[in-house]
Design an enzyme around this catalytic site. Sequence first.
Site: not given
Ligand SMILES: *[C@@H]1O[C@H](CO)[C@@H](O)[C@H](O)[C@H]1NC(C)=O
Length: 473
Positions: A18, A121, A143, A365-366, A386
Amino acid sequence: MAEQPQQLVFIPFPSVGHLVSMVELAKLLVHRHTTLVVSIPVITSLSTAAAVTRYTDSLAAPDSDLNPRVKLLHLANDDDDPSAPAGSVLALIQSQKPRVTEAVSAELTRSGGRLAGFVHDMFCTSMLDVAEGFGVPSYIYFTSGAAFLGFILRAQELHDQEGVDLTESKELAELAIPTLKHHLPRKVIPSSFLNKEWASVVHTMARDFRKTKGILVNTVKELESYAVDSLSSGKNNTPKVYPLGPILNLKAEENSDGSILQWLDQQPEYSVVFLCFGSMGAFNAEQVKEIACALEGSGHRFLWSLRRPVQGAWASPTEYENVSEVLPEGFLDRIREVGRVTGWAPQAAVLAHRSVGGFVSHCGWNSTLESLWFGVPMATWPMYAEQQFNAFLLVEELRVATEVRMDYRTESGEIVSAEEIERGIRSLMEEDCSRKTRMKEFSDQAKGALMDGGSSSCSITEFFRDVMSAGDV
Ligand SMILES: *[C@@H]1O[C@H](CO)[C@@H](O)[C@H](O)[C@H]1NC(C)=O
Ligand SMILES: *[C@@H]1O[C@H](CO)[C@@H](O)[C@H](O)[C@H]1NC(C)=O
């Protein structure tokens, strides 16, 4: 005449993921607005402190490209205080309010300029009254996706206004959600909404969201157009929504072990299925064997990020010392020509590679946004948070994913059979070209969104204008 600096304060959740996401958003904003300073008070918990410090140290290193107008504020440290609430991260955030107020006041005195607003956040809404104390408006940084935001708001409305308690109403097989075209099956409703203790937390979150001036959503308008239109319709008493993603951190892994990428270089285009289950994703030995059998059975080339589970809630997986011990006998020898088993994997670099043709993912989600960015079709295997909702969104609403499962939950302890996994992998790698085409379209749209004149770029401009004028009225 030099313009007076304008200040925004971002309140991150105490986890690296986050925090990284907020820092990336801050970078975008200060890059475009040359008089803007973004201050980020860094909150850590006992379990995240080490990783957060590693990251903030890297930002402070001489070779860091962090704009000096993104300022990380270190809070008075009380790690040694045995009364510090280690158990509940929400209580921890709550307890940091006086320190955040103090740090922000000190920063304002130091750098001057006008404080225009706070961006919290999504899990930090207990800080809304800190912003109020400074007499400035609050915004939320959400996020996850717009469809899920719509779900959170609708669940709270159902609870507060229509007396529908999702933790009780087991007979409700599905729900109509304004941000979804299809009805949402109960089996993909995130566990926190089905559990009494957590449901009250998420409903409070939604009520807090409604008190803010706006919600910045890490999504792309073209990707979630149905959900964004619904949230923007003004019908549901929703604050203004700014879809401004994808906020990703794709550069983080440049220095990773190159052997995986070298191996990928030798594979044919789109031939490799990549399995990776996020920073918390690990399976027990029984499940590992089912996945191994499925991979062998499918006959597809694969790269598998396999990590060792650690007992205890929210404990991050570690690496196996000798991965052969959990794999079927002889597995590594048999698959040597077609597969690789690795520990932690440089996910973004792998997804960017031309030989990767599919991604079996936990649907965080990331990871979802990364897969969309690189246009890699997905097979869903959600685990917690989620992720079941995201899986549903990808399979049923956006039709860019196939399922291993949409409704798997880590806490169920259920074992997904090799047959089921193999079916998912085959479907991902062998069927339905249209998924790939749609993924490619979304990828182009996601890349266009942040360029000049793109939808997210416009949302950022709009947010900046709104927050800077909010204090003037
Ligand atoms: C999303 O993934 C990247 C690498 O795959 C990582 O560097 C980053 O911290 C992640 N961000 C979240 C919000 O989890
Ligand atoms: C790893 O484990 C396998 C299977 O238990 C064993 O045959 C092998 O010798 C081990 N390798 C090392 C380096 O310990």
